[in-house]
Scaffold this active site. Structure first.
Site, short mmCIF file in Angstrom:
data_model
loop_
_atom_site.label_atom_id
_atom_site.label_comp_id
_atom_site.label_asym_id
_atom_site.label_seq_id
_atom_site.Cartn_x
_atom_site.Cartn_y
_atom_site.Cartn_z
N ARG A 67 0.85 -1.19 0.00
CA ARG A 67 0.00 0.00 0.00
C ARG A 67 0.89 1.24 0.00
NH1 ARG A 67 -2.84 -2.99 -1.79
NH2 ARG A 67 -4.82 -3.86 -1.01
N ARG A 94 -2.57 27.01 -6.72
CA ARG A 94 -2.22 25.64 -6.35
C ARG A 94 -1.59 24.97 -7.56
NH1 ARG A 94 -1.59 25.55 -1.05
NH2 ARG A 94 -3.50 26.11 0.10
N ALA A 106 -6.12 28.33 5.96
CA ALA A 106 -5.72 26.99 6.37
C ALA A 106 -4.22 26.90 6.44
CB ALA A 106 -6.28 25.94 5.40
N GLU A 123 -3.30 30.68 11.66
CA GLU A 123 -3.48 30.70 10.21
C GLU A 123 -4.50 31.76 9.77
OE1 GLU A 123 -1.69 29.26 8.07
OE2 GLU A 123 -0.58 27.91 9.38
N GLU A 127 -3.02 34.47 7.24
CA GLU A 127 -3.49 34.43 5.86
C GLU A 127 -4.57 35.47 5.56
OE1 GLU A 127 -2.47 29.96 4.35
OE2 GLU A 127 -4.58 30.53 4.57
N PRO A 145 -8.10 9.08 2.29
CA PRO A 145 -7.61 8.00 3.14
C PRO A 145 -7.04 6.80 2.40
CG PRO A 145 -10.01 8.10 3.18
CD PRO A 145 -9.55 9.33 2.48
N GLY A 146 -7.28 6.69 1.10
CA GLY A 146 -6.68 5.60 0.35
C GLY A 146 -5.26 5.89 -0.10
N GLU A 150 -3.15 12.24 5.88
CA GLU A 150 -3.42 13.62 6.31
C GLU A 150 -4.80 13.73 6.98
OE1 GLU A 150 -3.72 18.21 4.64
OE2 GLU A 150 -3.83 16.54 3.24
N GLU A 176 1.44 33.08 -1.36
CA GLU A 176 0.64 33.94 -0.50
C GLU A 176 0.84 35.43 -0.78
OE1 GLU A 176 1.63 32.90 3.48
OE2 GLU A 176 0.56 30.99 3.44
#
Length: 229
Positions: A67, A94, A106, A123, A127, A145-146, A150, A176
């Site tokens: 995995r 991003r 965030a 944050e 930010e 989750p796969g 995080e 930023e």
């Protein structure tokens, strides 16, 4: 088939589905801790924030399978609401997505031992240059989750106010540097999320969770310091 016949068919199907659902009452729908045996681990990459590894995991029946996943320190996000039921969104580039994306304030959990709500407050200040007097835990997410471990805790922040310029010493850099912030009605943010205009997963989850939680005036939310399961 008439409209009435169609409605009757739908009602019959809904009744059947309800009866089927009643058969699983013994199953507790709640995520629980579980750790299957890892017989080997290989780390392929270690960067500034994340690392990538392969675990060889013992599966039921004694077989093993590899995995691959990303190891991440975790993060926090903030749904900040003002007295007019507007939510604060920021826009940030991003690179993996090649997009300018509207998001919640965030950040990464990068201070050892720092309470999550303090990380979130930091944050929000860094930010967006805002602070809040009232904090609640809104929702907890496993980002993907796969493929990653995080975790993101999203907080609801209310009774917000801008931080005066003379108190704001944070210096923005990189993505930023040019990061506009806007206040939009929460219901409008919901519409934008559902229409595919906002894609950031914590933003979508936080906006929808805040809208749902507003139904009882946020009385059902957990305290800001609630333990993370």
């Amino acid at each position: 088939m008439s409209v009435e016949d169609t409605a009757n068919t739908a009602n019959t199907a809904n009744t059947a589905n309800t009866e089927d659902a009643g058969n699983v009452d013994a199953v507790k729908v709640e995520d629980v801790e579980e750790s299957w045996n890892v017989v080997a681990t290989t780390r392929h990459f270690a960067g500034r924030v994340i690392s990538v590894r392969t675990d060889t995991v013992e599966m039921p029946g004694g077989v093993v399978a590899d995995r691959d996943y990303v190891v991440h320190p975790g993060s926090v996000a903030v749904v900040a609401l003002d007295d007019e039921d507007r939510v604060l969104l920021i826009r940030q580039y991003r690179h993996p997505m090649r997009r300018l994306m509207w998001e919640l304030p965030a950040g990464i959990r990068d201070v050892a031992g720092e309470p999550l709500v303090e990380c979130a407050a930091r944050e929000l200040a860094e930010e967006a240059a805002y602070r809040a007097r009232t904090w609640h835990t809104l929702v907890d997410l496993a980002t993907s989750p796969g493929m990653s471990d995080e975790r993101i805790r999203i907080f609801l922040a209310r009774d917000v106010e801008p931080i005066p310029d003379e108190e704001n010493t944070y210096v923005r850099e990189h993505e930023e540097t040019d990061m506009p912030a806007v206040w939009i009605p929460l219901v409008t943010a919901v519409e934008k999320a559902l229409s595919g205009m906002i894609h950031n997963s914590p933003a979508v989850a936080g906006i929808l969770a805040a809208y749902a939680a507003s139904a009882d005036g946020f009385k059902g939310l957990r305290p800001a310091g609630a333990p993370e399961a």
